[in-house]
Design a protein around this motif. Structure first.
Motif, mmCIF file in Angstrom:
data_model
loop_
_atom_site.group_PDB
_atom_site.id
_atom_site.type_symbol
_atom_site.label_atom_id
_atom_site.label_comp_id
_atom_site.label_asym_id
_atom_site.label_seq_id
_atom_site.Cartn_x
_atom_site.Cartn_y
_atom_site.Cartn_z
ATOM 1 N N PRO A 1 -27.866 1.232 47.066
ATOM 2 C CA PRO A 1 -26.425 1.059 46.854
ATOM 3 C C PRO A 1 -26.027 0.841 45.399
ATOM 4 O O PRO A 1 -24.873 1.036 45.040
ATOM 5 C CB PRO A 1 -26.093 -0.185 47.682
ATOM 6 N N SER A 2 -26.985 0.454 44.539
ATOM 7 C CA SER A 2 -26.651 0.135 43.155
ATOM 8 C C SER A 2 -27.617 0.797 42.191
ATOM 9 O O SER A 2 -28.754 1.097 42.537
ATOM 10 C CB SER A 2 -26.709 -1.378 42.921
ATOM 11 N N VAL A 3 -27.130 0.986 40.978
ATOM 12 C CA VAL A 3 -27.958 1.474 39.881
ATOM 13 C C VAL A 3 -27.769 0.495 38.727
ATOM 14 O O VAL A 3 -26.650 0.147 38.374
ATOM 15 C CB VAL A 3 -27.542 2.900 39.448
ATOM 16 N N MET B 1 -19.585 9.226 42.570
ATOM 17 C CA MET B 1 -20.663 10.094 42.111
ATOM 18 C C MET B 1 -20.129 11.099 41.091
ATOM 19 O O MET B 1 -19.014 11.597 41.220
ATOM 20 C CB MET B 1 -21.269 10.856 43.290
ATOM 21 N N ASN C 1 -29.580 8.589 47.246
ATOM 22 C CA ASN C 1 -28.649 8.029 48.239
ATOM 23 C C ASN C 1 -29.255 6.931 49.093
ATOM 24 O O ASN C 1 -28.750 6.606 50.154
ATOM 25 C CB ASN C 1 -28.087 9.136 49.145
ATOM 26 N N PRO D 1 -32.882 1.274 40.525
ATOM 27 C CA PRO D 1 -32.160 0.702 41.663
ATOM 28 C C PRO D 1 -32.453 -0.787 41.843
ATOM 29 O O PRO D 1 -31.846 -1.450 42.666
ATOM 30 C CB PRO D 1 -32.670 1.506 42.855
ATOM 31 N N SER E 1 -22.338 9.388 36.432
ATOM 32 C CA SER E 1 -22.924 8.467 37.411
ATOM 33 C C SER E 1 -23.786 9.243 38.412
ATOM 34 O O SER E 1 -23.577 10.431 38.652
ATOM 35 C CB SER E 1 -21.826 7.703 38.141
ATOM 36 N N TYR F 1 -17.806 -0.327 39.878
ATOM 37 C CA TYR F 1 -17.892 0.655 40.949
ATOM 38 C C TYR F 1 -17.340 1.997 40.488
ATOM 39 O O TYR F 1 -16.244 2.061 39.928
ATOM 40 C CB TYR F 1 -17.115 0.164 42.176
ATOM 41 N N SER G 1 -26.965 8.498 41.856
ATOM 42 C CA SER G 1 -27.614 7.532 42.749
ATOM 43 C C SER G 1 -29.083 7.891 42.870
ATOM 44 O O SER G 1 -29.483 9.017 42.553
ATOM 45 C CB SER G 1 -26.964 7.533 44.135
#
Length: 116
Positions: free
Chosen positions: A82-84, A6, A79, A34, A74, A3, A76
């Motif tokens: 929730p994950s990359v 940004m 937005n 994603p 990092s 985790y 996204s």
């Protein structure tokens, strides 16, 4: 999972596990998605053919030839996800084989002219 916030700097390391001490490793291409099972539909290219595609992507010196280090900021996917997930292609070569892909670095491919 790892985790991060940004725009946080991420540093990664790929290690080659082999009893052959005469090998080296090179990060050729890295893409992010994603979806952990689909790296074709919606992807973000970090590097391709050893060349940075993202302005924050960088390769770092390594203490050993069987370790490749690189990093990027990092991000996204709009937005909405929730994950990359990251998928990288690595090349393993003979150490000191300067004609191998590992020693070519960034290889940009140009289209050839179709003239006769």
């Amino acid at each position: 999972p790892y985790y991060v916030d940004m725009n946080q700097n991420l540093f990664l390391q790929a290690s080659l596990h082999s009893s052959d001490q005469n090998l080296t490793v090179f990060v050729d291409t890295c893409v992010a998605s994603p979806n952990s099972s689909d790296f074709r539909t919606l992807v973000y290219e970090l590097s391709k053919s050893g060349c940075a595609s993202d302005s924050t992507y960088a390769v770092f010196p390594s203490p050993r030839r069987d370790v490749a280090r690189f990093g990027f900021n990092s991000f996204s996917f709009m937005n909405r996800f929730p994950s990359v997930f990251l998928q990288c292609e690595l090349v393993v070569c003979r150490y000191h084989d300067y004609s191998s892909r590992c020693y070519q670095g960034c290889v940009s491919r140009f289209k050839r002219n179709a003239d006769s």
